[in-house]
Write an enzyme that holds these catalytic residues in place. Structure first.
Site: not given
Ligand code: 13P
Length: 249
Positions: A10, A12, A95, A97, A167, A173, A213, A235
């Site tokens: 992802n 983002k 998601h 976010e 998640e 993150g 993560s 990430g």
């Molecule tokens: P990270 O792997 O950066 O923690 O993000 C996870 C995520 O939100 C994937 O959708």
């Protein structure tokens, strides 16, 4: 029947169209595998160049969001037909976010789920608890609610091919991965929830990812769990490390 792993990035709000093509060209040889589905969920503006760049590889392109109407006066939104026409196969829905910053609710996620299936796009529906909810001991109650509402009206044939991403919000993150036990426990709970809504065969078929993560060091143990069918990676999906994650075995 063994479930096929699905490992998705992802991106983002990262990567311009030019950078997207560069990253795909870098990752293409690194993520080559026959053992798993590999999906890059990219910003809307990157979709067309990403599909082009991924041609001839095992990479499938997904979107990070989608609207639930067919077309019309919805300024700024992207329709399911736009996505399929551009070559999109998967869409991340709900998601955390989007739930936190863009007023996404399980009800709107549900409308998007139904629309995605109608257009033959596979949803990757995200769910996950906050740290407070985990500390209060209501993790599974909260996630069951997200799953039940998200899947309302979804047929069992559709559910069987859907993807759910667990998640935990506190692990996104933060560099703080859930322990393997925590991740497996919730993914198992989600599968039980699907068995309750539908039946055991549907629960055995649906793919459940862990996200939060994930990196090359943590992926192998996580992906070896019986109820974890891959990952949704933020990430680390923007780096050559993603190749190691995809080839975790
Ligand atoms: P990270 O792997 O950066 O923690 O993000 C996870 C995520 O939100 C994937 O959708």
């Amino acid at each position: 029947m063994a479930r096929r792993k699905i490992i998705a990035g992802n991106w983002k709000m990262n990567m311009t169209p030019t950078e997207a093509v560069e990253l795909i060209n870098t990752l293409k040889p690194l993520v080559a595998t026959e053992d798993a589905d590999v999906v890059f969920c990219v910003p809307a503006i990157d979709i067309i160049p990403a599909v082009e760049a991924a041609k001839g590889s095992n990479i499938q392109i997904g979107a990070e969001n989608m609207y639930f109407e067919e077309k019309g006066a919805y300024t700024g939104e992207i329709s399911p037909a736009m996505l399929t026409d551009a070559g999109v196969k998967y869409v991340v829905l709900g998601h955390s976010e989007r739930r936190e910053y863009f007023a996404e609710t399980s009800e709107t996620v549900n409308k998007k789920m139904l629309k995605a299936f109608e257009h033959g796009i596979t949803p990757i529906m995200c769910c996950g608890e906050t740290l407070t909810q985990r500390e209060q001991g209501v993790t599974m109650d909260f996630i069951r609610q997200q799953v039940k509402v998200g899947f309302q009206g979804v047929t069992k044939e559709q559910a069987a091919v859907a993807v759910i991403a667990y998640e935990p919000i506190w692990a996104i993150g933060t560099g703080k991965t859930a322990t393997t036990e925590q991740a497996q426990e919730v993914c198992k709970g989600i599968r039980e929830c699907i068995a309750q809504i539908y039946d055991q065969a549907t629960a055995d078929a649906i793919r459940i990812q862990y996200g939060g993560s994930v990196n090359a060091a943590t992926a192998p143990e996580l992906f070896a769990q019986p109820d974890i069918d891959g990952g949704l990676v933020g990430g680390a999906a923007l780096k050559p490390d993603f190749g190691k994650i995809v080839n975790w075995k």
